[in-house]
Design an enzyme around this catalytic site. Structure first.
Site, mmCIF file in Angstrom:
data_model
loop_
_atom_site.group_PDB
_atom_site.id
_atom_site.type_symbol
_atom_site.label_atom_id
_atom_site.label_comp_id
_atom_site.label_asym_id
_atom_site.label_seq_id
_atom_site.Cartn_x
_atom_site.Cartn_y
_atom_site.Cartn_z
ATOM 1 N N LYS A 1 0.807 -1.223 0.000
ATOM 2 C CA LYS A 1 0.000 0.000 0.000
ATOM 3 C C LYS A 1 0.843 1.276 0.000
ATOM 4 O O LYS A 1 0.452 2.306 -0.544
ATOM 5 C CB LYS A 1 -0.932 0.018 1.215
ATOM 6 N N GLU B 1 -9.565 5.914 3.176
ATOM 7 C CA GLU B 1 -10.342 4.826 3.766
ATOM 8 C C GLU B 1 -9.375 3.693 4.043
ATOM 9 O O GLU B 1 -8.299 3.641 3.448
ATOM 10 C CB GLU B 1 -11.414 4.360 2.783
ATOM 11 N N SER C 1 1.611 -9.663 -0.778
ATOM 12 C CA SER C 1 1.322 -8.229 -0.723
ATOM 13 C C SER C 1 1.503 -7.608 0.657
ATOM 14 O O SER C 1 1.692 -6.406 0.773
ATOM 15 C CB SER C 1 -0.099 -7.974 -1.228
#
Lengths: 261, 394
Positions: free
Chosen positions: B88, B110, B375
């Site tokens: 991210k 968010e 990830s």
């Protein structure tokens, strides 16, 4: 002349601005909604009915809660269309407000046909901006319905011109950058913004979001052609109070005094 | 500019379905992003930030013991080793640099699993921006460590208690905040979802994953490529970042893995069980009922628990360039435990879905060389899983 054109022309002829009460279909329950809709029709120039959506982006807490409650009550598009068809023949024209996904779920053509059959005059679909509006506008136009275009305080003037150029029915000017809901006061720039929008508008310009009190309508009456009141009515329904005192006061406040711009 | 850059359409999917109040912001962002993409100074600052702050490049790791156990060759792209513990951060630093460039001093975001929230809080701290993170109440409970991390990094965390109390609700609230504060605020979306230009822009900020992996793999294998690339898909940003490096190589299979929930309740498998519609600004596959109401979703992985999916995934699905599969909670939990024991790597629950599918793929087609996007790391998941008895450490 469409039903919407006639409704705004009638208000003008009576030296008034138009009043557009908003109610949520199926809220607080089906029976009460039908009764309140009939009541609102006595004061309204144009009726606005929301079809509840699970995830409304442009709505504040009051209308969000009403939508959630209406969905729990089993409110659907089909039921909404049945209920509005019970309005008497002389009732004001009715505009449906909903999210684009609810239209897509039926299909654009089928939706337009069903809405036309229920004598819906226009649609307000807040998540369809100018760039995405063509397929929906075309489908609605085939059945004689308008897609109400929206303006916001953040809309630059050149864009305002493009939005106003093809507008049909009326224009919906969002009074504040924000979601729906009652507000104590509107932002300071609102009058300049409405004046600017009005210069570009060739159809009636109605102001909504944050309009809840007769004093606000009285102050702004010289500037806009109509006023949408939603959350304030829904709060009355929440509290189990009758709508007619507020509707009556709002209707009185739409009278144009002096400055007829 | 090509078609995607002007209209934001991937085939039929994408677009920008937002209230008029946000259009000026989106057009401003589109122009600013197009400008920044061409600006060598911006690109240099992004590269330096990715190297020194994020810790890129992340390693490509050959999982020898797992490969032996599963009967193939499994490579892991170690995004779990990126700063803040997931991919991210690649997007968060990119968008935070862009926000600062266009003079926005306040950022809203968010978060589902909390990884995007933590990454954004870190990026904002690094760049001196105010940061507000919306997070579903359910997710605050099941990803408690990340809530504390965000607060420590200086962010304001706003729990969203409406409706389903998950990622969808957090996005609703973040968008409403942006509608109410359009002037000084940038909405830093964490996935390849939302209105144009987000799906394109987030993919481009995440494509560093796929670009690095392709080069790393080729350097080790005389220019060869893996047989298949696997990534989990909620909104789909880690998958899109990985796929971007391989989509133009037709011999490399692309596999996305959606969350199937617990097998009894609702799923989050949008491409497998949904149909196209509009949510959060884009036309894409969507879990919905016949009336167009958004359906409830379910997954043990908060980061996959979302009823929509990025529009480019819908395009890759319908054009058959990528295939999308479903993995259930239990399979993901087993894969999480298995990677921990065989390789000493604790994967995030989200990434564990990609691993669980890889195991099934190798059972069907032994000997394949598979590149899995790992990830994120799983530390954030432990307290919730242990409390619910879903994972046993003995």
């Amino acid at each position: 002349m469409t039903a919407l054109d006639r409704a705004f022309a009638k208000a003008r002829a009576e030296n008034r601005r138009a009043l557009l009460p908003f109610l949520m279909s199926g809220y607080p329950c089906r029976e009460r909604f039908r009764a309140d809709l009939a009541e609102a029709a006595r004061f309204a120039d144009v009726l606005e009915v929301g079809v509840p959506f699970s995830d409304p982006l442009a709505d504040g807490p009051v209308i969000q809660a009403a939508a959630a409650a209406a969905l729990r009550e089993g409110t659907t598009l089909a039921r909404t269309l049945e209920d509005i068809a019970t309005l008497p023949a002389g009732a004001p024209p009715l505009v449906l407000m909903l999210s684009f996904n609810q239209v897509l779920a039926r299909g654009l053509g089928a939706f337009a046909a069903a809405a036309a059959a229920a004598r819906v005059a226009a649609l307000i679909v807040p998540d369809v901006p100018l760039e995405e509006s063509a397929p929906l506008e075309d489908a609605l136009a085939t059945r004689g319905l308008a897609l109400v275009r929206m303006l916001a305080p953040t809309t630059p003037e050149a864009r305002m011109g493009r939005i106003c150029a093809g507008a049909r029915g009326f224009l919906y000017a969002i009074s504040v950058a924000g979601v729906t809901g009652t507000r104590d006061s509107l932002p300071p720039g609102v009058e300049d913004y409405i004046r600017l929008a009005r210069r570009h508008a060739s159809v009636p310009l109605c102001l909504g979001f944050g309009i809840s009190r007769p004093e606000q309508v009285r102050t702004l009456a010289p500037l806009a052609d109509g006023f949408v009141v939603g959350s304030a009515l829904i709060r009355l329904q929440q509290e189990g109070k009758p709508l007619s005192p507020l509707l009556g006061a709002l209707r009185d406040a739409t009278a144009i005094q002096g400055d007829r711009s | 500019m090509n078609a995607v850059e002007t209209t934001g359409r991937f085939g039929a999917f994408g677009g920008r379905y937002v209230p008029e109040t946000l259009m000026a912001n989106l057009l401003e962002l589109q122009a600013a992003y197009a400008d920044a993409r061409q600006d060598t100074a911006f690109q240099a600052e992004l590269r330096q930030t990715l190297a020194e702050f994020v810790g890129r490049p992340t390693p490509l790791y050959f999982a020898a013991r797992l490969s032996e156990a599963w009967g193939g060759r499994v490579y892991l792209k170690r995004e779990d080793l990126a700063h803040t513990g997931a991919h991210k951060i690649n997007n968060s630093v990119g968008q935070a640099l862009l926000a600062r460039r266009i003079g926005k001093r306040r950022v809203v975001a968010e978060t589902g699993a909390g990884q995007h929230g933590v990454a954004t809080a870190a990026a904002c701290a690094r760049m001196g921006l105010e940061c507000v993170v919306y997070m579903g109440g359910l997710d605050c409970e099941r990803q408690r460590p990340n809530v504390e991390r965000m607060k420590l990094l200086g962010a304001t965390v706003v729990p969203c208690e409406a409706g389903t109390r998950n990622l969808k609700v957090a996005i609703n609230e973040a968008i409403r905040d942006w509608i109410a504060n359009p002037a000084g605020t940038h909405y830093l979306i964490g996935s390849v979802v939302g209105p144009h230009p987000y799906p394109l822009m987030v993919r481009e900020f995440q494509r560093v994953i796929g670009d690095e992996a392709r080069e790393q793999f080729a350097a080790r294998h005389q220019g060869l490529q893996p047989d298949a690339v696997v990534a989990c898909v909620g909104g789909g940003s880690n998958a899109m970042g990985m796929f971007a490096g391989f989509v133009d190589q037709p011999r490399v299979e692309l596999h996305g893995v959606e969350a199937g929930g617990n097998g009894q309740g609702p799923t989050s498998a949008t491409l497998n069980h949904g149909r196209p519609g509009v949510l959060h600004g884009a036309y894409s596959y969507l879990l919905q009922d016949a009336e167009g109401q958004i359906a409830p979703t379910g997954s043990v992985a908060a980061g996959l628990d979302y009823p929509g999916v990025g529009p480019e995934h819908s395009y890759l699905n319908d054009s058959n360039r990528a295939r999308y599969h479903v993995v259930q909670d239990g399979e993901a939990l087993s894969a999480m435990a298995e990677l921990s024991r065989t390789e000493g790597i604790l994967p995030a629950l989200e990434s564990s879905h990609a691993l669980a599918f890889t195991k099934k793929l190798l059972r069907e087609r032994p000997g394949l060389t598979v590149l899995v996007n790992l990830s994120g790391r799983g530390d954030k998941d432990l307290p919730g899983l242990l409390a619910k008895g879903l994972l046993k450490t003995e």
